[in-house]
Design a protein around this motif. Structure first.
Motif, PDB file in Angstrom:
ATOM      1  N   TYR A   1      21.802  70.104  30.865  1.00 58.49           N
ATOM      2  CA  TYR A   1      23.177  70.312  31.359  1.00 58.49           C
ATOM      3  C   TYR A   1      23.534  71.791  31.405  1.00 58.49           C
ATOM      4  O   TYR A   1      24.080  72.279  32.412  1.00 58.49           O
ATOM      5  CB  TYR A   1      24.140  69.553  30.450  1.00 58.49           C
ATOM      6  CG  TYR A   1      25.607  69.914  30.642  1.00 58.49           C
ATOM      7  CD1 TYR A   1      26.331  69.399  31.708  1.00 58.49           C
ATOM      8  CD2 TYR A   1      26.251  70.760  29.747  1.00 58.49           C
ATOM      9  CE1 TYR A   1      27.669  69.724  31.883  1.00 58.49           C
ATOM     10  CE2 TYR A   1      27.581  71.082  29.904  1.00 58.49           C
ATOM     11  CZ  TYR A   1      28.283  70.573  30.978  1.00 58.49           C
ATOM     12  OH  TYR A   1      29.613  70.906  31.144  1.00 58.49           O
ATOM     13  N   ARG A   2      23.220  72.513  30.333  1.00 56.47           N
ATOM     14  CA  ARG A   2      23.578  73.935  30.282  1.00 56.47           C
ATOM     15  C   ARG A   2      22.841  74.749  31.347  1.00 56.47           C
ATOM     16  O   ARG A   2      23.427  75.650  31.968  1.00 56.47           O
ATOM     17  CB  ARG A   2      23.305  74.489  28.889  1.00 56.47           C
ATOM     18  CG  ARG A   2      24.287  73.992  27.825  1.00 56.47           C
ATOM     19  CD  ARG A   2      24.146  74.774  26.535  1.00 56.47           C
ATOM     20  NE  ARG A   2      22.848  74.561  25.897  1.00 56.47           N
ATOM     21  CZ  ARG A   2      22.595  73.576  25.051  1.00 56.47           C
ATOM     22  NH1 ARG A   2      23.544  72.703  24.737  1.00 56.47           N
ATOM     23  NH2 ARG A   2      21.401  73.459  24.502  1.00 56.47           N
ATOM     24  N   GLU A   3      21.575  74.435  31.580  1.00 61.55           N
ATOM     25  CA  GLU A   3      20.823  75.169  32.602  1.00 61.55           C
ATOM     26  C   GLU A   3      21.376  74.878  33.994  1.00 61.55           C
ATOM     27  O   GLU A   3      21.452  75.777  34.840  1.00 61.55           O
ATOM     28  CB  GLU A   3      19.332  74.795  32.539  1.00 61.55           C
ATOM     29  CG  GLU A   3      18.647  75.152  31.225  1.00 61.55           C
ATOM     30  CD  GLU A   3      18.654  76.647  30.932  1.00 61.55           C
ATOM     31  OE1 GLU A   3      18.874  77.448  31.854  1.00 61.55           O
ATOM     32  OE2 GLU A   3      18.431  77.022  29.760  1.00 61.55           O
ATOM     33  N   LEU A   4      21.760  73.631  34.244  1.00 63.37           N
ATOM     34  CA  LEU A   4      22.361  73.296  35.532  1.00 63.37           C
ATOM     35  C   LEU A   4      23.714  73.979  35.700  1.00 63.37           C
ATOM     36  O   LEU A   4      24.055  74.446  36.797  1.00 63.37           O
ATOM     37  CB  LEU A   4      22.522  71.779  35.661  1.00 63.37           C
ATOM     38  CG  LEU A   4      21.241  70.972  35.874  1.00 63.37           C
ATOM     39  CD1 LEU A   4      21.538  69.484  35.810  1.00 63.37           C
ATOM     40  CD2 LEU A   4      20.586  71.324  37.214  1.00 63.37           C
ATOM     41  N   GLN A   5      24.491  74.050  34.634  1.00 64.96           N
ATOM     42  CA  GLN A   5      25.784  74.714  34.696  1.00 64.96           C
ATOM     43  C   GLN A   5      25.633  76.197  35.006  1.00 64.96           C
ATOM     44  O   GLN A   5      26.487  76.790  35.683  1.00 64.96           O
ATOM     45  CB  GLN A   5      26.534  74.540  33.360  1.00 64.96           C
ATOM     46  CG  GLN A   5      27.101  73.158  33.141  1.00 64.96           C
ATOM     47  CD  GLN A   5      28.216  72.814  34.107  1.00 64.96           C
ATOM     48  OE1 GLN A   5      27.962  72.261  35.187  1.00 64.96           O
ATOM     49  NE2 GLN A   5      29.442  73.143  33.753  1.00 64.96           N
ATOM     50  N   LYS A   6      24.536  76.792  34.534  1.00 62.88           N
ATOM     51  CA  LYS A   6      24.279  78.204  34.816  1.00 62.88           C
ATOM     52  C   LYS A   6      23.714  78.411  36.217  1.00 62.88           C
ATOM     53  O   LYS A   6      23.604  79.549  36.677  1.00 62.88           O
ATOM     54  CB  LYS A   6      23.294  78.777  33.785  1.00 62.88           C
ATOM     55  CG  LYS A   6      23.866  78.901  32.379  1.00 62.88           C
ATOM     56  CD  LYS A   6      22.941  79.688  31.476  1.00 62.88           C
ATOM     57  CE  LYS A   6      21.622  79.012  31.255  1.00 62.88           C
ATOM     58  NZ  LYS A   6      20.769  79.715  30.266  1.00 62.88           N
TER      59      LYS A   6
ATOM     60  N   LEU B   1      18.080  76.362  38.287  1.00 64.98           N
ATOM     61  CA  LEU B   1      17.402  75.108  38.589  1.00 64.98           C
ATOM     62  C   LEU B   1      15.985  75.077  38.012  1.00 64.98           C
ATOM     63  O   LEU B   1      15.539  74.037  37.504  1.00 64.98           O
ATOM     64  CB  LEU B   1      17.352  74.887  40.103  1.00 64.98           C
ATOM     65  CG  LEU B   1      16.664  73.609  40.595  1.00 64.98           C
ATOM     66  CD1 LEU B   1      17.311  72.374  39.989  1.00 64.98           C
ATOM     67  CD2 LEU B   1      16.694  73.550  42.123  1.00 64.98           C
ATOM     68  N   ALA B   2      15.284  76.207  38.057  1.00 63.19           N
ATOM     69  CA  ALA B   2      13.917  76.253  37.530  1.00 63.19           C
ATOM     70  C   ALA B   2      13.891  75.917  36.043  1.00 63.19           C
ATOM     71  O   ALA B   2      13.065  75.118  35.576  1.00 63.19           O
ATOM     72  CB  ALA B   2      13.305  77.625  37.775  1.00 63.19           C
ATOM     73  N   SER B   3      14.808  76.513  35.282  1.00 64.37           N
ATOM     74  CA  SER B   3      14.867  76.241  33.845  1.00 64.37           C
ATOM     75  C   SER B   3      15.319  74.810  33.577  1.00 64.37           C
ATOM     76  O   SER B   3      14.870  74.171  32.621  1.00 64.37           O
ATOM     77  CB  SER B   3      15.816  77.230  33.157  1.00 64.37           C
ATOM     78  OG  SER B   3      15.311  78.544  33.239  1.00 64.37           O
ATOM     79  N   ALA B   4      16.226  74.293  34.418  1.00 61.65           N
ATOM     80  CA  ALA B   4      16.684  72.910  34.264  1.00 61.65           C
ATOM     81  C   ALA B   4      15.534  71.937  34.494  1.00 61.65           C
ATOM     82  O   ALA B   4      15.401  70.926  33.786  1.00 61.65           O
ATOM     83  CB  ALA B   4      17.823  72.621  35.224  1.00 61.65           C
TER      84      ALA B   4
ATOM     85  N   PRO C   1      19.066  69.640  42.096  1.00 58.58           N
ATOM     86  CA  PRO C   1      19.993  69.623  40.959  1.00 58.58           C
ATOM     87  C   PRO C   1      20.486  68.216  40.640  1.00 58.58           C
ATOM     88  O   PRO C   1      20.567  67.830  39.467  1.00 58.58           O
ATOM     89  CB  PRO C   1      21.124  70.536  41.422  1.00 58.58           C
ATOM     90  CG  PRO C   1      20.468  71.502  42.353  1.00 58.58           C
ATOM     91  CD  PRO C   1      19.420  70.696  43.077  1.00 58.58           C
ATOM     92  N   ALA C   2      20.800  67.432  41.689  1.00 58.98           N
ATOM     93  CA  ALA C   2      21.247  66.053  41.453  1.00 58.98           C
ATOM     94  C   ALA C   2      20.126  65.211  40.858  1.00 58.98           C
ATOM     95  O   ALA C   2      20.353  64.366  39.988  1.00 58.98           O
ATOM     96  CB  ALA C   2      21.736  65.428  42.765  1.00 58.98           C
ATOM     97  N   GLY C   3      18.885  65.443  41.317  1.00 60.06           N
ATOM     98  CA  GLY C   3      17.749  64.709  40.787  1.00 60.06           C
ATOM     99  C   GLY C   3      17.477  65.029  39.328  1.00 60.06           C
ATOM    100  O   GLY C   3      17.140  64.145  38.535  1.00 60.06           O
ATOM    101  N   VAL C   4      17.647  66.299  38.962  1.00 58.89           N
ATOM    102  CA  VAL C   4      17.476  66.702  37.567  1.00 58.89           C
ATOM    103  C   VAL C   4      18.543  66.032  36.699  1.00 58.89           C
ATOM    104  O   VAL C   4      18.246  65.494  35.627  1.00 58.89           O
ATOM    105  CB  VAL C   4      17.549  68.235  37.429  1.00 58.89           C
ATOM    106  CG1 VAL C   4      17.613  68.643  35.954  1.00 58.89           C
ATOM    107  CG2 VAL C   4      16.350  68.887  38.093  1.00 58.89           C
ATOM    108  N   ALA C   5      19.788  66.090  37.159  1.00 52.04           N
ATOM    109  CA  ALA C   5      20.879  65.481  36.398  1.00 52.04           C
ATOM    110  C   ALA C   5      20.672  63.977  36.257  1.00 52.04           C
ATOM    111  O   ALA C   5      20.890  63.403  35.177  1.00 52.04           O
ATOM    112  CB  ALA C   5      22.217  65.776  37.078  1.00 52.04           C
ATOM    113  N   LYS C   6      20.225  63.338  37.333  1.00 53.02           N
ATOM    114  CA  LYS C   6      20.001  61.889  37.298  1.00 53.02           C
ATOM    115  C   LYS C   6      18.904  61.534  36.308  1.00 53.02           C
ATOM    116  O   LYS C   6      19.031  60.567  35.540  1.00 53.02           O
ATOM    117  CB  LYS C   6      19.633  61.369  38.696  1.00 53.02           C
ATOM    118  CG  LYS C   6      19.420  59.863  38.761  1.00 53.02           C
ATOM    119  CD  LYS C   6      19.444  59.372  40.193  1.00 53.02           C
ATOM    120  CE  LYS C   6      18.136  59.665  40.899  1.00 53.02           C
ATOM    121  NZ  LYS C   6      17.058  58.730  40.473  1.00 53.02           N
TER     122      LYS C   6
END
Length: 324
Positions: free
Chosen positions: A113-118, A121-124, A141-146
């Motif tokens: 979550y924190r990496e996406l908020q920043k 994307l690579a770190s997320a 980003p949506a795929g990572v969050a999902k």
């Protein structure tokens, strides 16, 4: 006995306070080492046939589960006989703590979550690769969050509710038996060429031991949706409709409740080892999954965990009362 319930409760509270410090040796890592080592020893001995590999997997599973439960029982028995009841009790508290994963599940997913908020994307993608089995290099980003939300939803049962269920039935020894089965499934329970036969027994056993806890956890997650201000009716509706939308008889139970509570669609196709696996979706695609859904999924997970602890503890105390 009442002290058995209190040991689980204190172990749960220790997990909330401490999580899983990387410097602290964890018995699950030892179980993982044992599985890998025994696989190296067993495979060369048995025939390279489906039947031979199935027998090897059964043997591996029985040894690992037996040792996990047996060693923990012996440790507690030794402590009680030679050190006294209080040291044995404290040891069981620590054992219970090591089998519950509320804080570590939240910490690992919130890192995503924190990496996406920043906007990194690579770190997320790297962060989410630590907690999922799918390929993450090309996820949006949506795929990572999902992926993170799905992990929180599924592991609410595997990492919290199911361990609590078995700890309260049979204490730390049964809890370690469950954790051994769960670890076996995560290491050898794959439907690929290498493990199709060898890991079949472990995978089926994992399905069996999670059958009841997964369904109880899903119902408690629906209740948690009401308590957390999420979509409780939606959680029940999607659970009722989509709880079987998975090859595993258990995984979609909590994923469906979580998808309905958040009002998003989970699961669907994913790549594993560069190969596309087509899977049914869970939930309605009312909107895209966003990073904040990881935070909401964790809120749902924590409340579900607390409800699981309360419900299973009350069940245990009721059984004790009726038997006495």
């Amino acid at each position: 006995m009442f002290y058995a319930v209190s040991a689980v409760v204190l172990g749960f509270l220790l997990d909330l306070a401490l999580g899983d410090p990387h410097w602290l040796p964890h018995p699950v890592r030892l179980i993982g080492w044992l599985i890998a080592r025994l696989e190296q020893l067993i495979r060369p001995v048995l025939p390279k046939t489906p039947r031979g590999e199935l027998l090897g997997g059964i043997l591996l599973t029985l040894i690992v589960v037996g040792l996990s439960g047996g060693v923990s029982w012996c440790m507690l028995h030794f402590a009680a006989v030679y050190l006294g009841k209080l040291p044995a009790y404290l040891l069981e508290v620590v054992m219970c703590y090591q089998l519950i994963a509320v804080r570590s599940l939240k910490a690992e997913s919130m890192r995503v979550y924190r990496e996406l908020q920043k906007g990194d994307l690579a770190s997320a993608r790297i962060a989410v690769s630590m907690i999922v089995g799918r390929d993450t290099e090309k996820l949006s980003p949506a795929g990572v969050a999902k992926a993170a939300v799905e992990t929180v939803a599924e592991n609410t049962s595997d990492g919290v509710a199911a361990p609590l269920f078995y700890l309260l039935i049979g204490g730390a020894p049964l809890g370690f038996c469950y954790k051994a089965i769960n670890t076996l499934d995560s290491m050898i329970g794959y439907r690929n060429e290498q493990y199709l036969s060898f890991g079949k027994f472990a995978a089926k056993l994992d399905d069996a031991v999670n059958f009841i806890p997964a369904r109880l956890c899903a119902l408690l997650m629906i209740a948690a949706a009401f308590f957390t201000g999420l979509d409780g009716p939606g959680a029940f509706r999607i659970w009722k409709c989509d709880r079987k939308n998975h090859k595993s008889p258990n995984s979609a139970q909590t994923e469906a409740a979580c998808a309905g509570a958040l009002g998003v669609q989970l699961a669907g196709n994913a790549f594993y080892g560069g190969v596309l696996f087509e899977k049914p979706t869970i939930g309605d695609a009312r909107r895209m999954v966003i990073p904040n859904d990881i935070r909401l999924a964790n809120r749902l997970m924590v409340v579900t965990s607390l409800l699981s602890l309360a419900a299973f503890s009350l069940m245990k105390l009721l059984i004790i009362f009726l038997l006495h």
